[in-house]
Design an enzyme around this catalytic site. Sequence first.
Site, mmCIF file in Angstrom:
data_model
loop_
_atom_site.group_PDB
_atom_site.id
_atom_site.type_symbol
_atom_site.label_atom_id
_atom_site.label_comp_id
_atom_site.label_asym_id
_atom_site.label_seq_id
_atom_site.Cartn_x
_atom_site.Cartn_y
_atom_site.Cartn_z
ATOM 1 N N HIS A 94 0.870 -1.178 0.000
ATOM 2 C CA HIS A 94 0.000 0.000 0.000
ATOM 3 C C HIS A 94 0.904 1.224 0.000
ATOM 4 O O HIS A 94 2.130 1.109 0.022
ATOM 5 C CB HIS A 94 -0.971 -0.019 1.182
ATOM 6 C CG HIS A 94 -0.330 0.023 2.528
ATOM 7 N ND1 HIS A 94 0.471 -0.991 3.004
ATOM 8 C CD2 HIS A 94 -0.346 0.969 3.514
ATOM 9 C CE1 HIS A 94 0.899 -0.688 4.225
ATOM 10 N NE2 HIS A 94 0.430 0.511 4.546
ATOM 11 N N HIS A 96 1.112 3.955 2.130
ATOM 12 C CA HIS A 96 1.412 4.734 3.327
ATOM 13 C C HIS A 96 2.905 5.049 3.385
ATOM 14 O O HIS A 96 3.746 4.282 2.928
ATOM 15 C CB HIS A 96 0.963 3.984 4.576
ATOM 16 C CG HIS A 96 -0.520 4.052 4.792
ATOM 17 N ND1 HIS A 96 -1.164 3.275 5.722
ATOM 18 C CD2 HIS A 96 -1.483 4.804 4.200
ATOM 19 C CE1 HIS A 96 -2.469 3.546 5.701
ATOM 20 N NE2 HIS A 96 -2.677 4.463 4.778
ATOM 21 N N ASP A 98 5.313 5.040 5.593
ATOM 22 C CA ASP A 98 6.335 4.171 6.170
ATOM 23 C C ASP A 98 6.701 3.011 5.249
ATOM 24 O O ASP A 98 7.767 2.410 5.393
ATOM 25 C CB ASP A 98 5.919 3.652 7.558
ATOM 26 C CG ASP A 98 4.556 2.992 7.580
ATOM 27 O OD1 ASP A 98 3.632 3.516 6.927
ATOM 28 O OD2 ASP A 98 4.396 1.968 8.259
ATOM 29 N N HIS A 99 5.841 2.717 4.274
ATOM 30 C CA HIS A 99 6.114 1.643 3.310
ATOM 31 C C HIS A 99 6.658 2.171 1.984
ATOM 32 O O HIS A 99 6.973 1.372 1.097
ATOM 33 C CB HIS A 99 4.843 0.836 3.056
ATOM 34 C CG HIS A 99 4.376 0.063 4.244
ATOM 35 N ND1 HIS A 99 4.513 -1.307 4.361
ATOM 36 C CD2 HIS A 99 3.788 0.473 5.396
ATOM 37 C CE1 HIS A 99 4.018 -1.709 5.527
ATOM 38 N NE2 HIS A 99 3.582 -0.641 6.175
ATOM 39 N N HIS A 184 -7.126 -2.522 5.447
ATOM 40 C CA HIS A 184 -6.241 -1.606 6.173
ATOM 41 C C HIS A 184 -6.909 -0.230 6.197
ATOM 42 O O HIS A 184 -6.490 0.697 5.494
ATOM 43 C CB HIS A 184 -4.886 -1.561 5.486
ATOM 44 C CG HIS A 184 -3.828 -0.807 6.235
ATOM 45 N ND1 HIS A 184 -3.629 -0.937 7.603
ATOM 46 C CD2 HIS A 184 -2.903 0.098 5.823
ATOM 47 C CE1 HIS A 184 -2.643 -0.159 7.982
ATOM 48 N NE2 HIS A 184 -2.180 0.496 6.922
ATOM 49 N N ASP A 206 0.012 -4.596 5.827
ATOM 50 C CA ASP A 206 -0.731 -4.053 6.970
ATOM 51 C C ASP A 206 -2.210 -4.373 6.792
ATOM 52 O O ASP A 206 -2.794 -4.070 5.743
ATOM 53 C CB ASP A 206 -0.551 -2.535 7.050
ATOM 54 C CG ASP A 206 0.815 -2.135 7.575
ATOM 55 O OD1 ASP A 206 1.664 -3.021 7.741
ATOM 56 O OD2 ASP A 206 1.026 -0.939 7.797
ATOM 57 N N HIS A 270 7.265 -5.626 11.606
ATOM 58 C CA HIS A 270 6.432 -4.416 11.623
ATOM 59 C C HIS A 270 5.578 -4.391 12.897
ATOM 60 O O HIS A 270 4.373 -4.150 12.867
ATOM 61 C CB HIS A 270 5.546 -4.402 10.366
ATOM 62 C CG HIS A 270 4.972 -3.062 10.015
ATOM 63 N ND1 HIS A 270 5.725 -1.917 9.956
ATOM 64 C CD2 HIS A 270 3.703 -2.698 9.697
ATOM 65 C CE1 HIS A 270 4.954 -0.907 9.598
ATOM 66 N NE2 HIS A 270 3.726 -1.347 9.452
#
Length: 314
Positions: A94, A96, A98-99, A184, A206, A270
């Site tokens: 995805h 986001h 942090d990814h 998510h 996630d 994670h």
Amino acid sequence: MERAGVVVLFLVALTRNVAVGQNAPAAATQVVMLGTGTPLPDPERAGPCTAIVVNGTPYIVDAGTGLVRRAAAARDKGVAALRPVNLKIAFLTHLHSDHTLGLPDLMITPWIMGRKEPLELYGPQGTQAMVNHILEAYEVDRKIRVEGMEHSNNTGWKVNVHEIKPGVVFKDANVTITAFAVRHGNANAFGYRFASSDRTIVISGDTSPTDAIAENCHRCDLLISEAYTKVSFNLISLEWQRYRLAYHTSAQELGTIAAQAKPGLLILYHRGNAGCDQAGTEACREAGSEDHLLKEIRQAFAGKVVAAHDLDVY
């Protein structure tokens, strides 16, 4: 004399065993945990990123902070396939931050090091727009490197984006990769199933609890999943509790999923502690610890489970 003969036979047998061990073929498929972290700026954990290496070809899942340097560290530890110039195929669960904060690094650094092929990038709707903005942001840098004294090639910076839907999204001689939708919050998010000749690996991405994980694992060799602890859940605000319920999976919930999925090995990464990270109190931080996470998982899952750290290889 008789004793000496026994010793000789023992040494011959020992030598033969050592030789067999040295010549035994390595597993065709390796999993390298390049980053096991979260948005928390933990210096011991890079952002979420996993490398699936099959027959010397790396497939990268997610692009957390520091991924190319972690790949270089894995190379130095003996995983030669993770030389930066070999990072050519990647999958995003995805979008986001942090990814994806390491996505510019993945796009640019291997090119600077000599990668000639465009990056093949698979991800949800919106991936193309993200790539376009990154390319625009580094347009001046790219022009200097191509036209200036570095004489960089004019192909390795490019990205071929493939915006995906659930189903088989990639297949080559090494692996078949299937994407499946996960839950998510309001994000368009996927997990991935990697099937090679010797292993089946599922990465949840996630997600809050979903039957899709067990359905895609179904006695897979490795299940790689995120989770948070219930004991830390009880220490955070109602707002953060609602967030966790919508976006993530508790250890107890993951244990139940794993008991249904029956993986050969459950790998935790994670490790989330949303709400506690922001509060910053020691009690809340401890409540989300690795020890608590493993203890809660084992209440529902009797199989093998490990908590992964950066540069672990499975």
